[in-house]
Design an enzyme around this catalytic site. Structure first.
Site, PDB file in Angstrom:
ATOM      1  CB  CYS A 141      -0.922   0.010   1.198  1.00 51.75           C
ATOM      2  SG  CYS A 141      -1.909  -1.479   1.330  1.00 51.75           S
ATOM      3  CG  HIS A 154      -3.230   3.226   2.395  1.00 50.42           C
ATOM      4  ND1 HIS A 154      -3.755   2.886   1.176  1.00 50.42           N
ATOM      5  CD2 HIS A 154      -3.268   2.096   3.162  1.00 50.42           C
ATOM      6  CE1 HIS A 154      -4.093   1.602   1.196  1.00 50.42           C
ATOM      7  NE2 HIS A 154      -3.812   1.107   2.388  1.00 50.42           N
ATOM      8  CG  ASN A 196      -6.870  -1.045   1.430  1.00 45.41           C
ATOM      9  OD1 ASN A 196      -6.108  -0.724   0.523  1.00 45.41           O
ATOM     10  ND2 ASN A 196      -6.435  -1.360   2.635  1.00 45.41           N
TER      11      ASN A 196
HETATM   12  O1  UT7 Z   1      -3.963  -1.418   3.617  1.00 42.78           O
HETATM   13  C1  UT7 Z   1      -2.974  -1.966   4.432  1.00 42.78           C
HETATM   14  C2  UT7 Z   1      -3.125  -1.502   5.820  1.00 42.78           C
HETATM   15  N1  UT7 Z   1      -4.298  -2.071   6.389  1.00 42.78           N
HETATM   16  C3  UT7 Z   1      -4.933  -1.440   7.339  1.00 42.78           C
HETATM   17  O2  UT7 Z   1      -4.577  -0.378   7.722  1.00 42.78           O
HETATM   18  C4  UT7 Z   1      -6.112  -2.142   7.947  1.00 42.78           C
HETATM   19  C5  UT7 Z   1      -6.158  -1.850   9.402  1.00 42.78           C
HETATM   20  N2  UT7 Z   1      -7.194  -2.595  10.149  1.00 42.78           N
HETATM   21  C6  UT7 Z   1      -8.502  -2.319  10.054  1.00 42.78           C
HETATM   22  O3  UT7 Z   1      -8.946  -1.565   9.224  1.00 42.78           O
HETATM   23  C7  UT7 Z   1      -9.396  -2.928  11.110  1.00 42.78           C
HETATM   24  O4  UT7 Z   1      -8.608  -3.649  12.022  1.00 42.78           O
HETATM   25  C8  UT7 Z   1     -10.523  -3.854  10.558  1.00 42.78           C
HETATM   26  C9  UT7 Z   1     -11.582  -3.023   9.862  1.00 42.78           C
HETATM   27  C10 UT7 Z   1      -9.935  -4.891   9.649  1.00 42.78           C
HETATM   28  C11 UT7 Z   1     -11.231  -4.587  11.723  1.00 42.78           C
HETATM   29  O5  UT7 Z   1     -11.712  -3.626  12.671  1.00 42.78           O
HETATM   30  P1  UT7 Z   1     -11.353  -3.756  14.215  1.00 42.78           P
HETATM   31  O6  UT7 Z   1     -12.050  -2.662  14.899  1.00 42.78           O
HETATM   32  O7  UT7 Z   1      -9.867  -3.818  14.359  1.00 42.78           O
HETATM   33  O8  UT7 Z   1     -12.045  -5.127  14.597  1.00 42.78           O
HETATM   34  P2  UT7 Z   1     -11.437  -6.390  15.390  1.00 42.78           P
HETATM   35  O9  UT7 Z   1     -10.623  -7.242  14.486  1.00 42.78           O
HETATM   36  O10 UT7 Z   1     -10.814  -5.933  16.666  1.00 42.78           O
HETATM   37  O11 UT7 Z   1     -12.759  -7.198  15.754  1.00 42.78           O
HETATM   38  C12 UT7 Z   1     -13.768  -6.632  16.599  1.00 42.78           C
HETATM   39  C13 UT7 Z   1     -14.958  -7.561  16.666  1.00 42.78           C
HETATM   40  C14 UT7 Z   1     -14.602  -9.002  17.029  1.00 42.78           C
HETATM   41  O12 UT7 Z   1     -15.675  -9.515  17.810  1.00 42.78           O
HETATM   42  P3  UT7 Z   1     -15.584  -9.573  19.430  1.00 42.78           P
HETATM   43  O13 UT7 Z   1     -14.372 -10.413  19.713  1.00 42.78           O
HETATM   44  O14 UT7 Z   1     -15.407  -8.151  19.857  1.00 42.78           O
HETATM   45  O15 UT7 Z   1     -16.884 -10.182  19.814  1.00 42.78           O
HETATM   46  C15 UT7 Z   1     -14.563  -9.721  15.716  1.00 42.78           C
HETATM   47  O16 UT7 Z   1     -14.858 -11.092  15.828  1.00 42.78           O
HETATM   48  O17 UT7 Z   1     -15.592  -7.658  15.377  1.00 42.78           O
HETATM   49  C16 UT7 Z   1     -15.660  -9.022  14.954  1.00 42.78           C
HETATM   50  N3  UT7 Z   1     -15.443  -9.052  13.514  1.00 42.78           N
HETATM   51  C17 UT7 Z   1     -16.415  -8.928  12.617  1.00 42.78           C
HETATM   52  N4  UT7 Z   1     -17.742  -8.783  12.752  1.00 42.78           N
HETATM   53  C18 UT7 Z   1     -18.475  -8.667  11.634  1.00 42.78           C
HETATM   54  C19 UT7 Z   1     -14.244  -9.148  12.866  1.00 42.78           C
HETATM   55  N5  UT7 Z   1     -14.443  -9.100  11.525  1.00 42.78           N
HETATM   56  C20 UT7 Z   1     -15.780  -8.963  11.365  1.00 42.78           C
HETATM   57  C21 UT7 Z   1     -16.595  -8.841  10.221  1.00 42.78           C
HETATM   58  N6  UT7 Z   1     -17.921  -8.674  10.400  1.00 42.78           N
HETATM   59  N7  UT7 Z   1     -16.075  -8.842   8.978  1.00 42.78           N
END
Ligand code: UT7
Length: 337
Positions: free
Chosen positions: A122, A262, A293
């Protein structure tokens, strides 16, 4: 004394034209949620993404690149033969070799321009702009073409909750050439290989094909991402890199017009803007909502949209901050062409 004469280039460099290509297939959140047990609401809240675009079969890495590049060349007011080097930032060209850049240079009708691919995920486009700027100033080229292009839909596991709703396809291009004043600031770039595994292709090609002592998986080695640590790293560390790029360019926040980070996550964009204390009048790129993205293509696509919408005007001062797999990052201040 050395008998060699050194290369001398233009004193300064500028982005002279920007072009983008957005694939025709629009994929709303409703089309990705079933396979990952998610919801439109969750995706919008956590990432800001409403829809993304995935390429149709004919929208190849080369085709999207050439289309974006033609626009950029046209807007720069030069001809393809004036391009001396084509740099393509991508991780989704499906041949290990040769570089897709040579085929793109040929199709564009450059005069046998130097052409190579770079792999900085990226952060690739900003790496390319830094290289191109130095080449113009160092005398290696008159004009360079920088392309950021991805078909991440080829590399995404549509059943992976962590990536299926994020990654998308597209291409963005910029012509970099000589300038009478500095219009591309010094790059601030680096890497953190300790976090190599946070975003990566799951298996290497030997794991896919197999070795004499191990059978291969026989399936596409998809991208995987540990989203949350990347999210925390980007929100915290990348604002500092953006500030360093401003400092190195001698630009105060009061002189900044446009911020193009980005397009990875709307919450990261907001966190960076807050942390840098960007005044409200600074226009911020938010292409992620419509485009997802697109990795190396995200910054040129987002900047092109702002120019087309009149949010970024010619002569504006813009901060670009790119980050991703590696982890790798690069930031610079540029003048909007
Ligand atoms: O381009 C290269 C660089 N990339 C980035 O910069 C990406 C950076 N990361 C992100 O954008 C975020 O981490 C995500 C959007 C991918 C995920 O968001 P998050 O706030 O970090 O979520 P998380 O992984 O901490 O998960 C939070 C909750 C979890 O449930 P519990 O444990 O709180 O009950 C996950 O199981 O959300 C759940 N979860 C989902 N729920 C519905 C994880 N993925 C999903 C999903 N749909 N797709």
């Amino acid at each position: 004394m050395s008998p060699l004469s050194g290369a001398t280039g233009s004193q300064h460099a500028a982005i002279l034209g920007i072009g983008g290509y957005r694939p025709s297939r629009v994929i709303p959140n409703s089309e990705v949620i079933a396979a990952i047990d998610s919801s439109d609401e969750w995706i919008q809240q956590r990432s800001g993404i409403r829809q993304r675009r995935w390429a149709a079969p004919h929208e190849t890495v080369q085709m999207m690149s050439v289309d974006a590049a033609r626009k950029a060349i046209d807007r720069a007011g030069i001809s393809a033969e004036q391009i001396d080097c084509v740099i393509v930032a991508t991780v989704s060209h499906m041949l290990q070799t040769p570089a897709v850049a040579t085929a793109i240079a040929h199709e564009l009708g450059t005069n046998k321009a130097a052409a190579f691919d770079i792999s900085a995920a990226c952060a690739g486009f900003c790496h390319g702009v830094a290289l191109a700027s130095d080449m113009v100033r160092g005398g290696s080229v008159g004009h360079a073409l920088v392309i950021g292009v991805e078909r991440l839909s080829d590399l995404t596991d549509l059943h992976d909750r962590g990536t299926a709703f994020i990654f998308a396809d597209g291409a963005g291009a910029a012509v970099v050439g000589p300038s009478d004043e500095p219009r591309i600031g010094p790059v601030v770039w680096g890497s953190d290989g300790e976090q190599f595994d946070l975003i990566r292709q799951k298996e290497d090609w030997r794991d896919v094909v197999g070795t004499p002592d191990r059978p291969g998986t026989g399936t596409m080695p998809h991208l995987m991402m540990q989203g949350n640590p990347v999210f925390r790293w980007a929100s915290y560390a990348m604002a500092k890199i953006g500030q360093q790029a401003l400092d190195r360019a001698g630009v105060s926040i009061d002189d900044l017009d446009v911020f193009v980070p980005h397009q990875a996550n709307m919450r990261i964009i907001d966190a960076m803007a807050r942390s840098m204390k960007l005044p409200e009048r600074v226009r911020i790129a938010r292409d992620i909502a419509e485009q997802g993205n697109t990795s190396a293509a995200s910054i040129p696509l987002a900047l092109e949209r702002m120019i087309d919408d009149g949010e970024a005007r010619s002569g504006d001062t813009a901060l670009l901050v790119a980050f991703g797999a590696g982890l790798a990052y690069a930031a610079q201040v540029v003048t909007v062409p």
